[in-house]
Design a protein around this motif. Structure first.
Motif, mmCIF file in Angstrom:
data_model
loop_
_atom_site.group_PDB
_atom_site.id
_atom_site.type_symbol
_atom_site.label_atom_id
_atom_site.label_comp_id
_atom_site.label_asym_id
_atom_site.label_seq_id
_atom_site.Cartn_x
_atom_site.Cartn_y
_atom_site.Cartn_z
ATOM 1 N N GLN A 1 0.809 -1.229 0.000
ATOM 2 C CA GLN A 1 0.000 0.000 0.000
ATOM 3 C C GLN A 1 0.837 1.271 0.000
ATOM 4 O OE1 GLN A 1 -1.294 -2.603 1.856
ATOM 5 N NE2 GLN A 1 -3.392 -2.757 1.114
ATOM 6 N N THR A 2 2.108 1.156 0.355
ATOM 7 C CA THR A 2 2.937 2.370 0.377
ATOM 8 C C THR A 2 3.674 2.579 -0.950
ATOM 9 O OG1 THR A 2 4.780 1.095 1.267
ATOM 10 C CG2 THR A 2 3.376 2.212 2.861
ATOM 11 N N MET A 3 3.555 1.621 -1.856
ATOM 12 C CA MET A 3 4.342 1.698 -3.094
ATOM 13 C C MET A 3 3.675 2.599 -4.131
ATOM 14 S SD MET A 3 7.003 -0.063 -2.671
ATOM 15 C CE MET A 3 7.289 -0.374 -0.938
ATOM 16 N N TRP A 4 4.487 3.265 -4.945
ATOM 17 C CA TRP A 4 3.946 4.062 -6.041
ATOM 18 C C TRP A 4 4.870 3.957 -7.230
ATOM 19 C CZ3 TRP A 4 6.531 8.530 -7.801
ATOM 20 C CH2 TRP A 4 7.639 8.904 -7.022
ATOM 21 N N SER A 5 4.300 4.225 -8.403
ATOM 22 C CA SER A 5 5.073 4.116 -9.628
ATOM 23 C C SER A 5 5.022 5.430 -10.385
ATOM 24 C CB SER A 5 4.478 2.989 -10.478
ATOM 25 O OG SER A 5 4.835 3.177 -11.821
ATOM 26 N N ASP A 6 6.132 5.760 -11.082
ATOM 27 C CA ASP A 6 6.187 6.992 -11.874
ATOM 28 C C ASP A 6 5.197 6.969 -13.027
ATOM 29 O OD1 ASP A 6 8.343 7.842 -10.392
ATOM 30 O OD2 ASP A 6 9.762 6.760 -11.668
ATOM 31 N N SER A 7 4.844 5.757 -13.488
ATOM 32 C CA SER A 7 4.106 5.667 -14.737
ATOM 33 C C SER A 7 2.644 6.065 -14.599
ATOM 34 C CB SER A 7 4.207 4.249 -15.303
ATOM 35 O OG SER A 7 3.654 3.349 -14.370
ATOM 36 N N VAL A 8 2.134 6.180 -13.388
ATOM 37 C CA VAL A 8 0.764 6.662 -13.225
ATOM 38 C C VAL A 8 0.753 7.863 -12.290
ATOM 39 C CG1 VAL A 8 -0.516 4.559 -13.743
ATOM 40 C CG2 VAL A 8 0.403 4.887 -11.466
ATOM 41 N N GLU A 9 -0.290 8.692 -12.463
ATOM 42 C CA GLU A 9 -0.273 9.966 -11.751
ATOM 43 C C GLU A 9 -1.035 9.960 -10.435
ATOM 44 O OE1 GLU A 9 -1.314 13.447 -14.055
ATOM 45 O OE2 GLU A 9 -0.297 12.526 -15.765
ATOM 46 N N SER A 10 -1.771 8.905 -10.160
ATOM 47 C CA SER A 10 -2.612 8.919 -8.950
ATOM 48 C C SER A 10 -1.758 9.035 -7.689
ATOM 49 C CB SER A 10 -3.410 7.632 -8.850
ATOM 50 O OG SER A 10 -3.944 7.293 -10.073
ATOM 51 N N ALA A 11 -2.421 9.407 -6.611
ATOM 52 C CA ALA A 11 -1.720 9.540 -5.338
ATOM 53 C C ALA A 11 -1.320 8.160 -4.825
ATOM 54 C CB ALA A 11 -2.652 10.210 -4.335
ATOM 55 N N PRO A 12 -0.203 8.093 -4.069
ATOM 56 C CA PRO A 12 0.191 6.800 -3.485
ATOM 57 C C PRO A 12 -0.937 6.241 -2.621
ATOM 58 C CG PRO A 12 1.924 8.417 -3.196
ATOM 59 C CD PRO A 12 0.755 9.146 -3.775
ATOM 60 N N GLY A 13 -1.078 4.933 -2.624
ATOM 61 C CA GLY A 13 -2.111 4.309 -1.812
ATOM 62 C C GLY A 13 -3.403 4.075 -2.570
ATOM 63 N N THR A 14 -3.566 4.718 -3.730
ATOM 64 C CA THR A 14 -4.804 4.486 -4.481
ATOM 65 C C THR A 14 -4.719 3.159 -5.226
ATOM 66 O OG1 THR A 14 -3.875 5.715 -6.314
ATOM 67 C CG2 THR A 14 -5.318 6.928 -4.831
ATOM 68 N N VAL A 15 -5.867 2.705 -5.654
ATOM 69 C CA VAL A 15 -5.942 1.421 -6.349
ATOM 70 C C VAL A 15 -4.996 1.382 -7.538
ATOM 71 C CG1 VAL A 15 -7.414 -0.002 -7.788
ATOM 72 C CG2 VAL A 15 -8.269 0.894 -5.651
ATOM 73 N N THR A 16 -5.028 2.460 -8.325
ATOM 74 C CA THR A 16 -4.211 2.466 -9.537
ATOM 75 C C THR A 16 -2.735 2.311 -9.201
ATOM 76 O OG1 THR A 16 -5.848 3.977 -10.370
ATOM 77 C CG2 THR A 16 -3.872 3.723 -11.675
ATOM 78 N N GLN A 17 -2.281 3.048 -8.182
ATOM 79 C CA GLN A 17 -0.873 2.979 -7.798
ATOM 80 C C GLN A 17 -0.505 1.586 -7.280
ATOM 81 O OE1 GLN A 17 1.561 4.629 -8.372
ATOM 82 N NE2 GLN A 17 1.162 6.813 -8.385
ATOM 83 N N VAL A 18 -1.345 1.081 -6.409
ATOM 84 C CA VAL A 18 -1.036 -0.220 -5.807
ATOM 85 C C VAL A 18 -1.012 -1.293 -6.888
ATOM 86 C CG1 VAL A 18 -1.907 -1.978 -4.232
ATOM 87 C CG2 VAL A 18 -1.915 0.408 -3.549
ATOM 88 N N ARG A 19 -1.996 -1.209 -7.790
ATOM 89 C CA ARG A 19 -2.081 -2.220 -8.842
ATOM 90 C C ARG A 19 -0.878 -2.131 -9.781
ATOM 91 N NH1 ARG A 19 -7.752 -2.643 -11.540
ATOM 92 N NH2 ARG A 19 -7.449 -0.405 -11.548
ATOM 93 N N THR A 20 -0.514 -0.913 -10.131
ATOM 94 C CA THR A 20 0.615 -0.756 -11.048
ATOM 95 C C THR A 20 1.905 -1.241 -10.402
ATOM 96 O OG1 THR A 20 -0.519 1.187 -11.860
ATOM 97 C CG2 THR A 20 1.726 0.893 -12.604
ATOM 98 N N SER A 21 2.118 -0.848 -9.145
ATOM 99 C CA SER A 21 3.350 -1.278 -8.463
ATOM 100 C C SER A 21 3.380 -2.794 -8.356
ATOM 101 C CB SER A 21 3.426 -0.686 -7.055
ATOM 102 O OG SER A 21 3.145 0.677 -7.086
ATOM 103 N N ALA A 22 2.228 -3.378 -8.030
ATOM 104 C CA ALA A 22 2.189 -4.833 -7.901
ATOM 105 C C ALA A 22 2.493 -5.485 -9.247
ATOM 106 C CB ALA A 22 0.831 -5.277 -7.373
#
Ligand code: TYD
Ligand code: MG
Length: 489
Positions: free
Chosen positions: A176-197
């Motif tokens: 839940q703390t991970m984020w990726s440069d490739s998406v713009e959503s805030a860390p912790g959001t579904v998009t970020q978590v899914r992309t990092s995973a």
């Protein structure tokens, strides 16, 4: 123009909506839909050209290459739940309440693997390096050769792992703390978590490293945020237990490389988690044998028999709708057992509060507990203690019959090992196998009730029961002869 780049995503299940709404229709959760910048098309433009697909070589099921050996940590309870060690190139998710000991377990596993000569990296997105070090010191594991990083950017993590010698195991605490440069959503959001995973899944499959993700759990026990992560990983484990008890249970909910019904039992001590090799002894310690309302259930957790005490308290209710409270068992299953006791055995509990507790904090999923639950309920109602040296197992059917359950000999063997002398089990459940304890076979719940009532010191409260409407319940014929006489009425 900009609006079209935004979408509204349920942070609980990942469902996507065109506009905001209060309730997610997919998972039924309220207030979980948040606006996110839409993911750029997941396939990079370079690969999206109009070229024809490339044919891939089809392989045989029987390969020539030997699969890489599993990573065995040496922590037996953990390895067993994983199916005999961690599979290289797999990705698994461990969920659990905050403070339950996920980080502790994974620091111990990392240290054990590193000591065994594997290259292990522990990435903490929640704690600083010093905090992880402090924990390792407390556990006496600071000498283990584990690579440590405090980082939350998925690309940075993958770049770190890709340089240098191959890594065997990576712990990401937490996803839940991970984020990726490739998406713009805030860390912790579904998009970020899914992309990092997704990035980490790809890393695991490409490099053959085993990646362990830690996931937080919401109040109702689901891995918080995207359920989608559960679909992406090879295995989902949950780490359970409650603050009031020192032991913790690791349970596989999904496992592509092993069984899903195994549990690992640990005890949280001052020096971290220690394995509990014989859980029955733990669950039966501090038993109040001889008190009415308790029955020992001989259950199975995966391949292992586990004995646990079931406690029931039945008390007259002052409420219009009597209370039913269950800890550690399925409330629907309790309603079913109560209904069968009422309809088939004349045990009326419609005017009583019923509390049921599985001692020690274990959660039982087996229908085989029906018989033990029924015994505990009737024992509490009648005030007749059950024999302290007997175990119970059997499934109740709606007809009032007691059905056979699997692995009866293993359950009885465990009971004998722990010093029990008797067992109340479904008739015919042994298939001619000689039992190591004295067996009382029952074919119906009515038979069980009769047996317990015969021991009752006082007249059971059954026929006094008033229906919730306040009108006297009609006395019912009870399906046995040796019911204590009704005096004074
Ligand atoms: P932790 O692993 O930080 O939990 P999580 O990562 O799941 O949030 O564990 C925290 C709890 O464990 C904390 O309440 C203290 C307890 N604990 C012990 O009892 N003994 C120990 O040796 C350690 C390291 C923690
Ligand atoms: Mg933690």
């Amino acid at each position: 123009m900009a609006r079209r780049d935004h979408s509204f995503i349920c942070q609980s299940c990942g469902a996507v909506y065109a506009r905001w709404q209060g309730k997610c229709e997919a998972c039924g959760a309220w207030n979980t839909i948040a606006e996110e910048v839409a993911v750029a098309a997941s396939v990079p433009a370079a690969q999206r050209s109009s070229r024809k697909g490339r044919a891939v070589v089809l392989e045989k099921l029987e390969g020539t290459a030997k699969p890489a050996p599993r990573l065995v940590s040496g922590i037996g309870e953990l390895d067993r739940v994983a199916g005999g060690g961690f599979v290289p190139g797999s990705i698994l998710l461990i969920g659990g309440d905050p403070g339950i000991g996920k980080s502790t377990l994974l620091v111990q596993a990392s240290a054990a693997l590193a000591t065994g000569g594997q290259r292990v990296v522990y990435v903490s997105g929640e704690e600083a390096v010093d905090q992880v070090r402090l924990r390792a010191q407390r556990l006496g594991l600071e000498k283990a050769d584990v690579g440590l990083a405090a980082e939350t950017n998925a690309e940075n993590i993958i770049a770190t792992l890709s340089g240098g010698p191959p890594v065997h195991m990576v712990v990401i605490d937490s996803i839940q703390t991970m984020w990726s440069d490739s998406v713009e959503s805030a860390p912790g959001t579904v998009t970020q978590v899914r992309t990092s995973a997704q990035l980490l899944v790809r890393f695991a499959k490409q490099t053959g490293a085993c990646v362990i993700l830690v996931g937080h759990v919401t109040k109702d026990g689901q891995i918080a945020g995207p359920r989608v992560v559960e679909h992406m990983v090879d295995a989902v484990f949950s780490f359970e237990g409650d603050g009031g008890h020192q032991f913790r249970i690791l349970r596989a909910q999904k496992n592509r490389f092993g069984p899903t019904d195994e549990i690992g039992v640990f005890e949280m001590t001052g020096r971290g988690l220690s394995e509990v090799a014989n859980p029955s002894e733990l669950f039966l310690s501090n038993r109040d044998a001889g008190a009415p309302g308790t029955a020992v259930f001989a259950g199975m957790e995966g391949t292992r028999p586990v004995l646990v005490e079931i406690q029931a308290l039945v008390a007259p209710s002052s409420l219009g709708t009597p209370r039913r409270a269950v800890v550690g068992w399925d409330p629907n299953r309790l309603s079913m057992v109560l209904a069968v006791l009422d309809a088939r055995c004349g045990v009326r509990l419609g005017g009583h509060d019923v509390y049921l507790n599985v001692a020690g904090g274990l959660r039982i999923g087996e229908p085989a507990a029906d018989l033990a639950v029924a015994a505990a309920l009737v024992s509490s109602l009648t005030g007749a203690p059950l024999p302290a040296d007997a175990v119970y197992f059997g499934e109740a059917s709606l007809t009032g019959a007691v059905r056979q359950v699997s692995q009866a000999p293993a359950r009885l063997k465990e009971a004998a090992k722990l010093g029990f002398a008797g067992a109340v089990i479904p008739a015919g459940g042994l298939d001619g196998v000689e039992a190591p304890v004295a067996v009382t076979a029952v074919s119906s719940l009515a038979e069980l009730v009769a047996g317990i009532a015969a021991r009752a010191p006082r007249r059971p409260a059954m026929r006094e029961t008033r229906s919730p409407s306040g009108r006297d319940a009609t006395p019912r014929a009870v399906a046995h002869a040796d019911w204590p006489e009704d005096e004074g009425r």
